[in-house]
Write an enzyme that holds these catalytic residues in place. Structure first.
Site, PDB file in Angstrom:
ATOM      1  N   SER A 578       0.853  -1.191   0.000  1.00  0.00           N
ATOM      2  CA  SER A 578       0.000   0.000   0.000  1.00  0.00           C
ATOM      3  C   SER A 578       0.885   1.235   0.000  1.00  0.00           C
ATOM      4  O   SER A 578       2.058   1.184   0.409  1.00  0.00           O
ATOM      5  CB  SER A 578      -0.891  -0.004   1.246  1.00  0.00           C
ATOM      6  OG  SER A 578      -1.497   1.258   1.452  1.00  0.00           O
ATOM      7  N   TYR A 591      -2.719  -0.510  10.700  1.00  0.00           N
ATOM      8  CA  TYR A 591      -2.681  -0.822   9.270  1.00  0.00           C
ATOM      9  C   TYR A 591      -1.346  -0.396   8.654  1.00  0.00           C
ATOM     10  O   TYR A 591      -0.694  -1.167   7.936  1.00  0.00           O
ATOM     11  CB  TYR A 591      -3.844  -0.122   8.564  1.00  0.00           C
ATOM     12  CG  TYR A 591      -3.872  -0.323   7.069  1.00  0.00           C
ATOM     13  CD1 TYR A 591      -4.295  -1.526   6.517  1.00  0.00           C
ATOM     14  CD2 TYR A 591      -3.474   0.692   6.205  1.00  0.00           C
ATOM     15  CE1 TYR A 591      -4.318  -1.721   5.143  1.00  0.00           C
ATOM     16  CE2 TYR A 591      -3.494   0.516   4.830  1.00  0.00           C
ATOM     17  CZ  TYR A 591      -3.917  -0.692   4.305  1.00  0.00           C
ATOM     18  OH  TYR A 591      -3.938  -0.879   2.946  1.00  0.00           O
TER      19      TYR A 591
END
Length: 702
Positions: A578, A591
């Site tokens: 990501s 995250y």
């Protein structure tokens, strides 16, 4: 004998109501599809059907007789009208005046094109004359196991007479071609009451005055052979009895899963990658576990269609699952494969002609393992599976022939002359060039999600086989069906796994190896997302992110690494991370931390994998909303609320305007990055990152 399904009688599936609605050419398609739907009648791509129909000549307007016959390379089980070649019957018969000797066999095939009716582009088959010269309107040529068992017996002619009397004749072995067509014509002309004939070591020809009569003659003839074999086999010990007790089903699959990547690596090292198939069906187990295996396997197959798919003989690996493990088999495996290659090369040298094509891949196609089953390897999964089906046909033939007589394979020179026939070589040369990922196997976690499915489509578009791994069983099956419809059922598999569970990941890779034969590409893509201020981040939320995004990626990468290392032909591990692996975001500590760990894990894998040709790289997406299960849940709601937006569409616009290029990022864009790292184009890239985020200055890696 009766326990094996192939000995049950064929069903007459002709439906008059359906048939009566069809035009003659469509009725030929119907008849063909009925015959090809049962592999006991003929194998995939094997056999052919024909009808001689009245047609209007497009040049003269006159009614002419036209031969409709299955074209080269077709399959009667799935054939449509455009799969048939069409030839003027009078022109085809005129070729008999040109033919002087069997030295012209190949030349005659080239002349069939000059007989083409209505500019039909379908390539004619070498069997065209066999159909055209029989003076009956409708002709079937099939390869039933029960008939070939008679045809491949030492006393084939006497058995044919005993079973069929004068109704079905017999001709000795001859390679298909113009000369054999003349033989069939002579037999049919001299025996007007006959309904067909057995071709020694090959198959069955039948004919009829109507399409229905032709079909029913084929079915009834095969059923007579099935009944004869069943009666003669009653009470007899098959294949000399059992020598090795078959292992339990789970053990058989585990052994196959352990062996297939090793074999695949050894036979793919110096050429294109191969794909594997495992078969432990009852007839295969009966044969490979029998006392007759050592005697019959080296004889090879008899029917030309069989050995064109399976090579002249299989490789038998000596193994006893009751006393040995795979570890006992592995040390001798390279030498066994090398011995097979040397024997094949010697066969080529003994039999080659001055104009023979160069020797093809000398590796075995079929591998027989006592107590375990059969492995087959080929350039694509469907061909590997079909090769296994053909050898299963051959087993059925050997079973019948050795029970009622003595089984005989084709003489070596005859087999070579079929395998290296210039016409067969021409057919191979007409095959399309292999796609970039042909022969490659990809494993994708989060496979049923948006990025997972887009990646599967992209890799399969380039010829790869894909194993989808996901935790959602229902969506996994729906995804499999979607991909199978577009890319073929052979090329996609599914396996359930919770990526946080070590045992589940182990099973997933074993299933991938048993299904396709190994692994080339692993895409770590399983994901979640969560948002919470640091002080509100619970240990459970933190641990859930670490479990799936860090531990899950580690377990997946480790499993792939082990499999690729054992296979010893390199590989590519791709981690879908990501933007947050590079750029911290407020309110998403769990995250972001987990995603950052993926980045460093990939670097570690790249370092340790390089000596083995195993590459590891990262694709960093950002804001991929379309098709995402993550964004449709709590994460999407949280992100939208943080920007004071009420829908994902509004949120997507925020992300689009935030990017440097002012463009949205879609799953298909991420799939392109994955395809790049999966392909040979990136073969000199490891430890690298591709950002696919439409531009984010904070995420620039340098």
């Amino acid at each position: 004998m009766d326990a094996i399904d192939h000995l049950s009688l064929l069903e007459n599936r002709w439906d008059d109501e359906t048939a009566n609605r069809l035009a003659p050419a469509d009725l030929l398609v119907y008849r063909s599809n009925l015959l090809g739907s049962d592999k006991r009648i003929t194998n995939y791509g094997g056999g052919n059907t024909s009808s001689k129909l009245d047609m209007t000549d497009p040049l003269t307007g006159e009614t002419v007789k036209v031969l409709w016959v299955k074209g080269s390379g077709g399959d009667i089980g799935s054939i449509k009208l455009d799969g048939f070649a069409t030839l003027y019957m009078d022109k085809l018969h005129s070729l008999r005046g040109i033919y002087k000797s069997d030295a012209q066999e190949d030349e005659m095939v080239g002349l069939y094109n000059h007989c083409t009716f209505n500019l039909n582009p379908r390539t004619t088959s070498i069997d065209t004359a066999l159909h055209g010269f029989i003076d009956h309107p409708h002709v079937d040529h099939v390869h039933p196991d029960a008939i070939i068992a008679i045809a491949a017996s030492a006393d084939s002619r006497a058995l044919t007479k005993e079973i069929f009397g004068d109704e079905i004749g017999w001709v000795p072995w001859r390679r298909p071609g113009f000369e054999l067509g003349l033989w069939l014509k002579a037999f049919a002309d001299e025996n007007p009451r006959a309904k067909g004939l057995v071709l020694e070591a090959h198959g069955l020809f039948t004919w009829g005055e109507t399409q229905k009569e032709c079909y029913e003659t084929t079915v009834n003839t095969i059923n007579k052979a099935i009944s004869f074999l069943a009666e003669r086999s009653r009470g007899k010990v098959i294949f000399g009895g059992e020598r090795i007790a078959p292992a339990a089903p789970a053990q058989r699959r585990d052994v196959a899963a352990a062996l297939m990547p090793i074999i695949r690596g050894l036979i793919s090292r110096d050429g294109p990658r191969k794909l594997g198939h495992f078969d432990d069906s009852p007839e295969v187990l009966e044969f490979v576990s029998s006392k007759a295996l050592a005697e019959l396997a080296p004889l090879g197959t008899s029917c030309p269609d069989h050995f064109l798919r399976t090579k002249i003989a299989p490789l038998v690996l000596d193994f006893d699952p009751a006393t040995q493990t795979v570890a006992d088999l592995l040390p001798g495996l390279p030498a066994a494969l090398e011995a097979y290659r040397a024997n094949y090369a010697a066969y080529y040298e003994r039999c080659k002609h001055d104009n023979s094509p160069k020797m093809r891949d000398p590796n075995a196609v079929v591998y027989l393992i006592p107590g375990i089953g059969m492995l087959t390897f080929a350039a694509d999964k469907a061909t590997a599976r079909i090769a296994g089906e053909f050898y299963r046909n051959a087993i059925n033939v050997m079973r019948g022939a050795s029970t009622v007589s003595t089984y005989r394979g084709l003489p070596e020179q005859e087999a070579f002359d079929i395998e290296y026939w210039l016409l067969e070589e021409a057919k191979l040369q007409r095959m399309p060039k292999a796609r970039a990922m042909a022969g490659k196997i990809a494993f994708i976690t989060g496979g049923a999600g948006g990025i997972g499915m887009a990646s599967a489509r992209r890799l399969m578009q380039d010829g790869a086989c894909v194993m989808l791994c996901d935790i959602d069983r229902d969506i996994l099956e729906t995804s499999r069906q979607e991909l199978a419809k577009t890319y073929g059922a052979d090329n996609v598999g599914t396996v359930w796994a919770d990526v946080t569970k070590e045992d589940a990941i182990t099973v997933a890779f074993l299933e991938t190896a048993a299904t396709f034969g190994g692994l080339d590409v692993c895409v770590c893509n399983a994901g979640i997302a969560s948002a919470a201020p640091l002080e509100d981040t619970s240990l459970a939320l933190w641990q859930r992110n670490i479990d799936i995004l860090s531990t899950g990626y580690f377990l997946t990468a480790r499993g792939a690494f082990r499999l690729m290392k054992d296979q010893a032909i390199g590989g590519s591990i791709i981690m879908v991370a990501s933007k947050n692996a590079l750029v911290a975001s407020p309110g998403a500590a769990a995250y972001c931390t987990a995603k950052a760990s993926e980045l460093h894990l990939s670097r570690c894998v790249a370092l340790e994998g390089a000596p083995f040709g195993i590459r590891s790289n990262v694709v960093n997406p950002d804001a991929v909303l379309r098709g995402s299960r993550i964004w449709k849940g709590e994460w999407g709601d949280q992100r939208a609320a943080s920007y004071q937006k009420s829908s994902l569409e509004e949120l997507d616009e925020v992300y689009r305007q935030r990017s440097l290029l002012k463009r949205s990022v879609y799953p298909e864009d991420i799939a392109e990055g994955i395809a790049f790292f999966a392909s040979e184009i990136s073969s000199k890239s490891t430890g690298n990152i591709i950002n696919i985020d439409a531009g984010n200055a904070n995420a620039f890696t340098r």
